[in-house]
Design a protein around this motif. Structure first.
Motif, PDB file in Angstrom:
ATOM      1  N   ASP A   1       0.836  -1.188   0.000  1.00  0.00           N
ATOM      2  CA  ASP A   1       0.000   0.000   0.000  1.00  0.00           C
ATOM      3  C   ASP A   1       0.875   1.243   0.000  1.00  0.00           C
ATOM      4  O   ASP A   1       2.110   1.170   0.118  1.00  0.00           O
ATOM      5  N   ALA A   2       0.228   2.398  -0.115  1.00  0.00           N
ATOM      6  CA  ALA A   2       0.934   3.687  -0.090  1.00  0.00           C
ATOM      7  C   ALA A   2      -0.029   4.771   0.348  1.00  0.00           C
ATOM      8  O   ALA A   2      -1.253   4.631   0.185  1.00  0.00           O
ATOM      9  N   PHE A   3       0.515   5.847   0.898  1.00  0.00           N
ATOM     10  CA  PHE A   3      -0.275   7.033   1.202  1.00  0.00           C
ATOM     11  C   PHE A   3       0.362   8.203   0.485  1.00  0.00           C
ATOM     12  O   PHE A   3       1.567   8.463   0.634  1.00  0.00           O
ATOM     13  N   ALA A   4      -0.432   8.928  -0.311  1.00  0.00           N
ATOM     14  CA  ALA A   4       0.073  10.050  -1.100  1.00  0.00           C
ATOM     15  C   ALA A   4      -0.009  11.336  -0.291  1.00  0.00           C
ATOM     16  O   ALA A   4      -1.050  11.633   0.308  1.00  0.00           O
ATOM     17  N   CYS A   5       1.068  12.109  -0.295  1.00  0.00           N
ATOM     18  CA  CYS A   5       1.209  13.282   0.579  1.00  0.00           C
ATOM     19  C   CYS A   5       1.398  14.558  -0.242  1.00  0.00           C
ATOM     20  O   CYS A   5       1.679  14.520  -1.440  1.00  0.00           O
ATOM     21  N   THR A   6       1.285  15.683   0.448  1.00  0.00           N
ATOM     22  CA  THR A   6       1.383  16.983  -0.220  1.00  0.00           C
ATOM     23  C   THR A   6       2.774  17.265  -0.764  1.00  0.00           C
ATOM     24  O   THR A   6       2.931  18.035  -1.708  1.00  0.00           O
TER      25      THR A   6
END
Length: 392
Positions: free
Chosen positions: A78-83
């Protein structure tokens, strides 16, 4: 097919099509979502499914496509996309530490990463130990049974030190510490962090993913347990989620990233070879060039050293500035990994605010120039660099 190659994943991974069957990925520019009934709203807040969304700070269909795609490319669950890349670094470190914890990190880091460690985490009671990342014995001595987390840049910015990542991961995991790897310099294309067992891999997707000077972005890649557990919880409550427009731009950029980065990396090695013995330079640093101090471990870990090299111009700051100002193709900027070739003088820009003794310890001298190789013809870049050096 159950398993695709990386370039195929970069084009088709995580796709979600609306009822209209669009070819290009859809961009959902909305801050909230509508429910068919009060009961449906209650149910979604109690437990959202993988394609059910509540609020853009928590998740968005466009963002989710990008997260699925970058995770598949990296080889993580999985991944979390950040600013931004720094939002990703800060999020990964803050989500996994608390007062009283012990963090061990390599000393050679981007200035903002050092700030997060030494100023932010330390301020909240986290003990920080910095080591020479190229010294395996230093890692062994610093990582303790009570060490919570280990942080490092697989290739340091801007000094291009290469860390024996497998050794560090083995020592950390032996002590049950999590390993967070900032992978900006090695690029997603040549990444080996997940394969070697890193718990989280962090990217500034501003760099090679977008790679065309348009959008800030970042990503934290890792196991579903970590990403949808402490990482998502911290990021959604503190506002670090990527903007859907940036996520959509990144999706389109991923389609060509592999081709771009391989061409840039090939050119970077050609430039390093061309400059290696130049009389105006005291040093040329490129990880997979035979004269790099950590060449053996670099070439064992990856097929390429990435898109960036570092040079030291004889004569210090004055000579560097004369060199920079004489360039015609290279652009003076503080970014790297762009389609346009860029030069940076770290001592007076990206690492300007570090105390001089810290710059000296990191090897960031007034003579150093970071050289980011773009997509121009390598022969033109070599000629531009050589002509500019003649002005020194």
């Amino acid at each position: 097919m159950t398993k695709w190659g990386k370039r195929t994943e970069a084009i088709h991974g995580g796709i979600r099509r609306s009822q209209y069957g669009e070819l290009s990925e859809a961009m959902f520019m909305t801050q909230a979502f509508v429910y068919p009934s009060a009961e449906a709203a209650e149910a979604r807040f109690e437990q959202s499914g993988p394609d059910e969304f509540i609020y853009a700070r928590y998740g968005n269909p466009t963002n989710r496509m990008f997260e699925d795609r970058i995770a598949a490319y990296e080889g993580t669950e999985d991944a979390f996309a950040c600013t931004s890349g720094m939002a990703a670094v800060n999020g990964a470190l803050m989500a996994l530490t608390k007062a009283g914890d012990h963090v061990v990190s390599s000393r050679a880091l981007f200035g903002s990463c050092l700030y997060v460690l030494e100023e932010v985490l330390a301020r909240f009671g986290v003990e920080i130990t910095l080591v020479d990342g190229t010294d395996n014995a230093a890692w062994e001595a610093a990582i303790r049974p009570d060490t919570t987390l280990v942080f490092l840049e697989s290739i340091s910015n801007p000094t291009l030190e290469v860390i024996d990542l497998q050794h560090v991961i083995n020592v950390a995991h032996k002590n049950e510490a999590l390993v967070v790897v900032d992978n900006a310099m090695i690029t997603p294309v040549y990444s080996y962090a997940a394969r070697m067992g890193a718990d989280l891999v962090v990217y500034s997707t501003t760099k090679h993913v977008d790679g065309q000077g348009r959008m800030l972005g970042g990503a934290i890649c890792g196991s579903r347990e970590l990403i949808r557990g402490p990482i998502e919880t911290y990021m959604k409550h503190t506002g670090g989620a990527i903007n859907p427009f940036a996520a959509w731009t990144h999706l389109k950029s991923l389609e060509t990233m592999d081709l771009r980065v391989r061409a840039q990396s090939d050119s970077a090695l050609k430039v390093a070879n061309a400059l290696q013995d130049h009389e105006k330079l005291s040093k040329v640093m490129y990880p997979t060039h035979a004269k790099h101090p950590q060449y053996a471990v670099a070439i064992e870990q990856a097929a390429s050293g990435g898109t960036v090299l570092a040079i030291e111009v004889k004569g210090g700051k004055e000579a560097c500035f004369r060199f920079l100002n004489a360039l015609e193709i290279f652009i003076i900027s503080n970014n790297f990994a762009d389609a346009k070739s860029i030069v940076t003088h770290p001592a007076t820009t990206t690492h300007q605010r570090l105390p001089q003794e810290q710059k000296d310890a990191l090897g960031i001298s007034d003579s150093m120039v970071r050289v980011s190789i773009g997509l121009e013809e390598p022969e033109d870049l070599i000629a531009d660099l050589t002509n500019a050096l003649a002005a020194v």
